[in-house]
Design an enzyme around this catalytic site. Structure first.
Site, PDB file in Angstrom:
ATOM      1  N   TRP B 102       0.761  -1.258   0.113  1.00 54.58           N
ATOM      2  CA  TRP B 102      -0.046   0.034   0.130  1.00 54.58           C
ATOM      3  C   TRP B 102       0.819   1.303   0.070  1.00 54.58           C
ATOM      4  CZ3 TRP B 102      -4.326  -0.939  -1.597  1.00 54.58           C
ATOM      5  CH2 TRP B 102      -5.123  -2.336  -1.425  1.00 54.58           C
ATOM      6  N   ASP B 172      -2.053   6.778   6.299  1.00 51.15           N
ATOM      7  CA  ASP B 172      -2.844   5.622   5.712  1.00 51.15           C
ATOM      8  C   ASP B 172      -3.111   4.770   6.771  1.00 51.15           C
ATOM      9  OD1 ASP B 172      -4.522   3.854   4.626  1.00 51.15           O
ATOM     10  OD2 ASP B 172      -3.270   3.463   3.081  1.00 51.15           O
ATOM     11  N   LYS B 196     -12.361  -1.699   7.391  1.00 49.92           N
ATOM     12  CA  LYS B 196     -11.721  -2.624   8.407  1.00 49.92           C
ATOM     13  C   LYS B 196     -12.390  -2.406   9.640  1.00 49.92           C
ATOM     14  CE  LYS B 196      -8.589  -2.787   5.154  1.00 49.92           C
ATOM     15  NZ  LYS B 196      -8.431  -3.658   4.052  1.00 49.92           N
TER      16      LYS B 196
END
Lengths: 359, 359
Positions: B102, B172, B196
């Protein structure tokens, strides 16, 4: 539950059958011990939903295999930027038909990327109409012609797809998507936020003709803003639950009889309201008759005081969210696919009563 | 309903209490005769939800009034592009700590806008760790330092906020947002896809410090991609139902005891699995011990055949979605806030049995 009559311009009414099914899937999907909202977008379950929704759209619109379908996020407001980012170079021109607030928002973003020509504008007359084909003054070589097929604020709608002599149409169809058949062969892109006719807010349906997509810039555009990224695969986590609900709405549209059914149904519903408006001079349609929207019926009363009274009395008999857009005032009845005829009839009866009592 | 044990990396398990409340609101919100999904984002009802969710976030994170909170769309993948689009000019440098898949996606997008310096990378060792503060080699004058606080693929996590000597952190936080307290004073931006720890997929929470926001480019950035646009007001139609669910999850987090509660709860759950992994050599943790994630526990078995058998047998006792990310293989148990201790205990008992039977 006692459902009210919901005339919200969007997020709008959804079919009650869809809401009932969706509540099941939200708690537990297909007896799998978890919610659809708890499933990975890479799961077999979600991939089946994604595929089924795309198949339904293909069938409903008669798309053939020369189109890509993608479920994106960010609404039409994101498409305003994404379309020129992908397709409009600095030295090129795109034509934007100017029929109101949303057209202008699209134009503002396009100007960041290239030249914009307005082949038509009804701004001089308060956006009270859309053009006929003979009124379009296209530029010499536009990359595409953009139009807003239905204008929620003014209450106008294109009765037919604009004629562009082969230049691909790019259509913001947010507020009349799947409300009637269209001639897809004219379109390069059709995009629509789901929250009027096809589902809850949070998913944007984008349909692109493959040969048009092939002309997109793939060099200088951020990955997630490239249409090509989303044509290839499900790039990043989609709004799983929202797409699931869109698929339920598409199923409902198919079961009811598809786009021809809804064209007729929507024409009939709109006619009920417009006939009541035209009965005498008490109500006054806000736009030219030949440009009237079948989705958002806009009208005025003799005074703003009466309009306020109309809204207050309407709520007393469960007729909700009839207030016009804050930028124009007046009354607006949004009667998308899922708005039942019964709600429209109740509104029309109320309009007649209100005229009798106050006319 | 028989709830399975759901270890999905995302969209992930949600609290069952939240799902039950949300099904009510999906059918009829607050006895108002319509679904929350059928209500305008300009309605008093939605504005109250938006405000309440922002208040809860302020309280949970201890934000004070020097932060803006916005509910956007497009996930972290959109933030990868939006952050540099707003903050990184062509002649400037941003530092991106490289801890895996990511981070690299974020770096790719940043390079379109300016210079990227990697103050640290664990790519040489397969992203099996995150850096200590003394390992960060920051550039001379970075606009910000970006990091991925938890790495879902490898299974690593920063135990504390990186030290940047006053350079704003951009984080992030998609996969460990609200799983523990953080020192918000170090942060310029915290962004997180909801799917999440805080809700269904389809909404992205972005928190920006106001003095950092003041440095954003507002000239050349499309309107919807400017953070300033969303700080001022609800710019375009948000994913109403998704934000409604986020607000329910935030309420649940508060009722359970807030971030300190979840820090302890998540430490305890993770310790159960890591202790089982470390019991002998049958299971092998996939990353360095001091970098282990409390959210995504990744481990290997002696062979890929045994891993496949492990996954198959796990499903037989309702232990689902334990497969590692397709790019690395192995086993991954995602045990976010909403994953109950009971599920973790069932997993650990299964791990012990599986070792006995196959070790």
């Amino acid at each position: 539950m006692n459902r009210v009559h919901n005339f919200s311009a969007g997020p709008a009414i959804l079919p009650v059958e869809v809401l009932e099914k969706a509540t099941e899937g939200l708690l537990e999907y297909q007896n799998k011990g978890r919610s659809i909202a708890e499933m990975s977008h890479r799961s077999a379950e979600y991939e089946a939903i994604d595929q089924q929704a795309k198949t339904r759209l293909t069938e409903l619109l008669g798309l053939g295999d020369d189109f890509e379908i993608m479920f994106l996020q960010g609404g039409a407001s994101s498409q305003f930027m994404m379309t020129p980012y992908n397709f409009l170079r600095e030295d090129q021109t795109a034509d934007y038909i100017d029929t109101g607030r949303w057209s202008n928002k699209a134009i503002k973003e396009a100007k960041l990327f290239g030249n914009v020509h307005r082949p038509y504008s009804s701004s001089d007359t308060g956006y009270d109409r859309v053009p006929g084909d003979d009124e379009l003054e296209l530029s010499a070589n536009p990359v595409y012609v953009h139009f807003t097929s239905n204008n929620t604020v003014a209450g106008t709608q294109f009765a037919t797809d604009p004629e562009t002599n082969g230049v691909p149409l790019v259509c913001d169809a947010s507020s009349d998507f799947l409300s009637k058949p269209i001639d897809v062969s004219k379109y390069g892109i059709i995009y629509a936020g789901a929250q009027k006719n096809v589902g809850p807010a949070g998913v944007t349906i984008v349909i692109i003709r493959k040969d048009f997509l092939a002309q997109a810039d793939t060099e200088n555009v951020p990955t997630i803003l490239q249409y090509q990224t989303h044509a290839e695969k499900i790039f990043n986590t989609p709004p799983v639950f929202n797409v699931y609900m869109v698929n339920l709405v598409l199923e409902w549209i198919q079961e009811k009889g598809g786009l021809s059914y809804f064209k007729k149904y929507n024409q009939e519903k709109a006619a009920l309201v417009y006939d009541e408006i035209d009965r005498d001079d008490f109500y006054r349609g806000a736009v030219q008759k030949d440009s009237r929207s079948l989705m958002n019926v806009t009208f005025r009363l003799p005074s703003e005081e009466l309009e306020q009274q109309f809204l207050e009395e309407a709520e007393k008999i469960d007729l909700y969210t009839l207030k016009g857009h804050r930028s124009v005032g007046g009354i607006r009845a949004s009667i998308y696919n899922a708005c039942p005829r019964e709600s429209v009839e109740t509104l029309v009866n109320f309009m007649a009563d209100f005229r009798s009592n106050n006319g």
